[in-house]
Design a protein around this motif. Structure first.
Motif, PDB file in Angstrom:
ATOM      1  N   ALA A  30       0.822  -1.204   0.000  1.00 51.22           N
ATOM      2  CA  ALA A  30       0.000   0.000   0.000  1.00 51.22           C
ATOM      3  C   ALA A  30       0.861   1.262   0.000  1.00 51.22           C
ATOM      4  O   ALA A  30       0.505   2.275  -0.612  1.00 51.22           O
ATOM      5  CB  ALA A  30      -0.924   0.002   1.216  1.00 51.22           C
ATOM      6  N   VAL A  31       1.999   1.205   0.684  1.00 55.30           N
ATOM      7  CA  VAL A  31       2.877   2.372   0.769  1.00 55.30           C
ATOM      8  C   VAL A  31       3.735   2.523  -0.485  1.00 55.30           C
ATOM      9  O   VAL A  31       3.923   3.623  -1.004  1.00 55.30           O
ATOM     10  CB  VAL A  31       3.780   2.264   2.018  1.00 55.30           C
ATOM     11  CG1 VAL A  31       4.848   3.350   2.012  1.00 55.30           C
ATOM     12  CG2 VAL A  31       2.943   2.363   3.286  1.00 55.30           C
ATOM     13  N   GLY A  32       4.254   1.405  -0.977  1.00 56.72           N
ATOM     14  CA  GLY A  32       5.253   1.477  -2.044  1.00 56.72           C
ATOM     15  C   GLY A  32       4.745   1.264  -3.449  1.00 56.72           C
ATOM     16  O   GLY A  32       5.476   1.548  -4.414  1.00 56.72           O
ATOM     17  N   VAL A  33       3.529   0.762  -3.606  1.00 57.18           N
ATOM     18  CA  VAL A  33       2.997   0.489  -4.948  1.00 57.18           C
ATOM     19  C   VAL A  33       1.735   1.316  -5.153  1.00 57.18           C
ATOM     20  O   VAL A  33       0.741   1.114  -4.453  1.00 57.18           O
ATOM     21  CB  VAL A  33       2.687  -1.014  -5.122  1.00 57.18           C
ATOM     22  CG1 VAL A  33       2.071  -1.264  -6.484  1.00 57.18           C
ATOM     23  CG2 VAL A  33       3.949  -1.853  -4.944  1.00 57.18           C
ATOM     24  N   GLN A  34       1.799   2.227  -6.099  1.00 52.19           N
ATOM     25  CA  GLN A  34       0.658   3.102  -6.382  1.00 52.19           C
ATOM     26  C   GLN A  34       0.220   2.927  -7.832  1.00 52.19           C
ATOM     27  O   GLN A  34       1.018   2.568  -8.700  1.00 52.19           O
ATOM     28  CB  GLN A  34       1.031   4.569  -6.132  1.00 52.19           C
ATOM     29  CG  GLN A  34       1.523   4.854  -4.721  1.00 52.19           C
ATOM     30  CD  GLN A  34       0.458   4.647  -3.674  1.00 52.19           C
ATOM     31  OE1 GLN A  34      -0.723   4.878  -3.928  1.00 52.19           O
ATOM     32  NE2 GLN A  34       0.855   4.214  -2.485  1.00 52.19           N
ATOM     33  N   ALA A  46       7.677  -5.016  -4.797  1.00 54.96           N
ATOM     34  CA  ALA A  46       6.848  -6.104  -4.266  1.00 54.96           C
ATOM     35  C   ALA A  46       7.680  -7.350  -3.991  1.00 54.96           C
ATOM     36  O   ALA A  46       7.461  -8.053  -2.994  1.00 54.96           O
ATOM     37  CB  ALA A  46       5.719  -6.424  -5.247  1.00 54.96           C
ATOM     38  N   ALA A  47       8.638  -7.639  -4.857  1.00 55.34           N
ATOM     39  CA  ALA A  47       9.493  -8.811  -4.660  1.00 55.34           C
ATOM     40  C   ALA A  47      10.404  -8.625  -3.451  1.00 55.34           C
ATOM     41  O   ALA A  47      10.556  -9.535  -2.622  1.00 55.34           O
ATOM     42  CB  ALA A  47      10.329  -9.063  -5.920  1.00 55.34           C
ATOM     43  N   ALA A 104       0.201 -10.042  -9.569  1.00 56.51           N
ATOM     44  CA  ALA A 104      -1.019  -9.823 -10.358  1.00 56.51           C
ATOM     45  C   ALA A 104      -1.586  -8.422 -10.119  1.00 56.51           C
ATOM     46  O   ALA A 104      -2.000  -7.733 -11.062  1.00 56.51           O
ATOM     47  CB  ALA A 104      -2.050 -10.886 -10.017  1.00 56.51           C
ATOM     48  N   ILE A 105      -1.586  -7.989  -8.858  1.00 54.69           N
ATOM     49  CA  ILE A 105      -2.108  -6.652  -8.532  1.00 54.69           C
ATOM     50  C   ILE A 105      -1.254  -5.569  -9.177  1.00 54.69           C
ATOM     51  O   ILE A 105      -1.772  -4.598  -9.754  1.00 54.69           O
ATOM     52  CB  ILE A 105      -2.168  -6.465  -7.004  1.00 54.69           C
ATOM     53  CG1 ILE A 105      -3.235  -7.384  -6.406  1.00 54.69           C
ATOM     54  CG2 ILE A 105      -2.454  -5.011  -6.650  1.00 54.69           C
ATOM     55  CD1 ILE A 105      -3.218  -7.434  -4.898  1.00 54.69           C
ATOM     56  N   VAL A 106       0.069  -5.744  -9.102  1.00 55.34           N
ATOM     57  CA  VAL A 106       0.975  -4.760  -9.694  1.00 55.34           C
ATOM     58  C   VAL A 106       0.746  -4.653 -11.200  1.00 55.34           C
ATOM     59  O   VAL A 106       0.695  -3.550 -11.769  1.00 55.34           O
ATOM     60  CB  VAL A 106       2.445  -5.135  -9.397  1.00 55.34           C
ATOM     61  CG1 VAL A 106       3.395  -4.296 -10.252  1.00 55.34           C
ATOM     62  CG2 VAL A 106       2.757  -4.920  -7.925  1.00 55.34           C
ATOM     63  N   ARG A 120       7.233   1.661 -23.933  1.00 55.20           N
ATOM     64  CA  ARG A 120       6.270   0.659 -23.492  1.00 55.20           C
ATOM     65  C   ARG A 120       6.991  -0.616 -23.048  1.00 55.20           C
ATOM     66  O   ARG A 120       7.925  -1.083 -23.692  1.00 55.20           O
ATOM     67  CB  ARG A 120       5.276   0.339 -24.606  1.00 55.20           C
ATOM     68  CG  ARG A 120       4.220  -0.666 -24.179  1.00 55.20           C
ATOM     69  CD  ARG A 120       3.094  -0.769 -25.190  1.00 55.20           C
ATOM     70  NE  ARG A 120       2.113  -1.761 -24.766  1.00 55.20           N
ATOM     71  CZ  ARG A 120       1.164  -1.527 -23.877  1.00 55.20           C
ATOM     72  NH1 ARG A 120       1.075  -0.330 -23.321  1.00 55.20           N
ATOM     73  NH2 ARG A 120       0.304  -2.460 -23.549  1.00 55.20           N
ATOM     74  N   VAL A 121       6.539  -1.183 -21.922  1.00 52.98           N
ATOM     75  CA  VAL A 121       7.089  -2.434 -21.386  1.00 52.98           C
ATOM     76  C   VAL A 121       6.056  -3.545 -21.602  1.00 52.98           C
ATOM     77  O   VAL A 121       4.910  -3.409 -21.162  1.00 52.98           O
ATOM     78  CB  VAL A 121       7.398  -2.295 -19.879  1.00 52.98           C
ATOM     79  CG1 VAL A 121       7.841  -3.637 -19.302  1.00 52.98           C
ATOM     80  CG2 VAL A 121       8.471  -1.241 -19.653  1.00 52.98           C
ATOM     81  N   PRO A 122       6.428  -4.622 -22.292  1.00 56.00           N
ATOM     82  CA  PRO A 122       5.477  -5.719 -22.506  1.00 56.00           C
ATOM     83  C   PRO A 122       5.097  -6.382 -21.180  1.00 56.00           C
ATOM     84  O   PRO A 122       5.971  -6.753 -20.388  1.00 56.00           O
ATOM     85  CB  PRO A 122       6.236  -6.687 -23.421  1.00 56.00           C
ATOM     86  CG  PRO A 122       7.679  -6.349 -23.235  1.00 56.00           C
ATOM     87  CD  PRO A 122       7.737  -4.888 -22.909  1.00 56.00           C
ATOM     88  N   LEU A 123       3.803  -6.540 -20.946  1.00 56.48           N
ATOM     89  CA  LEU A 123       3.337  -7.019 -19.644  1.00 56.48           C
ATOM     90  C   LEU A 123       3.671  -8.483 -19.396  1.00 56.48           C
ATOM     91  O   LEU A 123       3.960  -8.863 -18.256  1.00 56.48           O
ATOM     92  CB  LEU A 123       1.826  -6.807 -19.521  1.00 56.48           C
ATOM     93  CG  LEU A 123       1.367  -5.405 -19.121  1.00 56.48           C
ATOM     94  CD1 LEU A 123      -0.142  -5.349 -19.016  1.00 56.48           C
ATOM     95  CD2 LEU A 123       2.010  -4.988 -17.803  1.00 56.48           C
ATOM     96  N   LEU A 124       3.596  -9.325 -20.418  1.00 57.22           N
ATOM     97  CA  LEU A 124       3.849 -10.753 -20.198  1.00 57.22           C
ATOM     98  C   LEU A 124       5.271 -11.020 -19.731  1.00 57.22           C
ATOM     99  O   LEU A 124       5.471 -11.680 -18.704  1.00 57.22           O
ATOM    100  CB  LEU A 124       3.525 -11.548 -21.466  1.00 57.22           C
ATOM    101  CG  LEU A 124       3.589 -13.073 -21.326  1.00 57.22           C
ATOM    102  CD1 LEU A 124       2.623 -13.557 -20.249  1.00 57.22           C
ATOM    103  CD2 LEU A 124       3.281 -13.743 -22.666  1.00 57.22           C
ATOM    104  N   PRO A 125       6.309 -10.524 -20.439  1.00 55.13           N
ATOM    105  CA  PRO A 125       7.679 -10.698 -19.924  1.00 55.13           C
ATOM    106  C   PRO A 125       7.888 -10.020 -18.568  1.00 55.13           C
ATOM    107  O   PRO A 125       8.596 -10.545 -17.705  1.00 55.13           O
ATOM    108  CB  PRO A 125       8.559 -10.061 -20.999  1.00 55.13           C
ATOM    109  CG  PRO A 125       7.732 -10.074 -22.224  1.00 55.13           C
ATOM    110  CD  PRO A 125       6.314  -9.892 -21.763  1.00 55.13           C
ATOM    111  N   ALA A 126       7.252  -8.859 -18.375  1.00 48.19           N
ATOM    112  CA  ALA A 126       7.389  -8.169 -17.089  1.00 48.19           C
ATOM    113  C   ALA A 126       6.784  -8.997 -15.970  1.00 48.19           C
ATOM    114  O   ALA A 126       7.359  -9.111 -14.878  1.00 48.19           O
ATOM    115  CB  ALA A 126       6.714  -6.799 -17.159  1.00 48.19           C
ATOM    116  N   GLY A 127       5.619  -9.591 -16.234  1.00 45.05           N
ATOM    117  CA  GLY A 127       4.996 -10.443 -15.220  1.00 45.05           C
ATOM    118  C   GLY A 127       5.843 -11.658 -14.894  1.00 45.05           C
ATOM    119  O   GLY A 127       5.973 -12.045 -13.730  1.00 45.05           O
TER     120      GLY A 127
END
Length: 223
Positions: A30-34, A46-47, A104-106, A120-127
């Protein structure tokens, strides 16, 4: 082993001792991820936050039974090492669920772009990178927690102090798989490049396996 893990998980759920580390992780997020922040930065945060939380979960699982209850469980499965291993695996499984949910939330709320919001950062590799980094931190956190509780340390004060220090060092020390994985996400956010932390994950798994083997064998000697 499956029955032992179910037994350890049931003990943890009924005791509600899991609430404190889970709430702590929720506060970290909650503090670090907006919403709208660069996705790789948020995945790295998160990691990293998962490491001390996993160490705490390991300590809870390793000490949740009374000596009498653990003796009975050990007699039923022919040995203290199996019972201790089940407690470690239960904690790692709990941390894995937290890390997966956080990733998943991030991905849902973050901006799929670099730190300047231009590339742009591709979401699948980022996930995938976020999941592997979370797994790396969870495994290293499990190793830290296992080394800082019974059968290695029995005094609660020393256990808490050494866990906090070891968790911090695991995140900032050069050569640490957790630091390498998290740094890869954060530095990748500067350019929009996604670095998949395969090598750090393999190293963290090797460390966790070695520590788990040692501490489980120690349970036969120190309880």
């Amino acid at each position: 082993m499956t029955a032992l893990i179910r037994y350890q998980a049931a003990l943890l759920l009924r005791s509600q001792r899991w609430l404190a580390p889970v709430l702590l992780y929720a506060v970290f997020l909650a503090v670090g991820v907006q919403s709208g922040q660069p996705v790789l930065d948020s995945l790295g945060y998160a990691a990293a936050a998962l490491l001390p939380v996993t160490a705490w979960l390991v300590q809870l699982c390793a000490t949740q039974e009374s000596p009498a209850a653990r003796t009975v469980a050990a007699a039923a499965v022919a040995g203290q090492p199996k019972v201790h291993l089940a407690s470690l695996l239960t904690a790692v499984g709990c941390a894995g669920l937290l890390g997966t949910a956080a990733t998943a939330i991030v991905l849902l709320i973050s901006d799929p772009a670099d730190a300047d919001h231009t590339v742009r950062v591709p979401l699948l590799p980022a996930g995938l990178a976020g999941l592997l980094a979370a797994a790396c931190c969870a495994l290293l956190g499990a190793a830290v927690g296992a080394l800082c509780t019974r059968p290695v340390l029995h005094r609660r004060g020393w256990s808490i102090a050494t866990t906090a220090l070891a968790a911090l060092l695991s995140l900032v020390t050069t050569g640490s798989p957790a630091k390498y994985a998290v740094t890869g996400l954060v530095t990748g956010s500067l350019t929009g490049a996604v670095h998949i932390p395969v090598v750090p994950l393999v190293c963290a798994a090797a460390v966790a396996a070695a520590v788990g083997t040692v501490v489980c064998r120690l349970t036969s000697l120190r309880g």
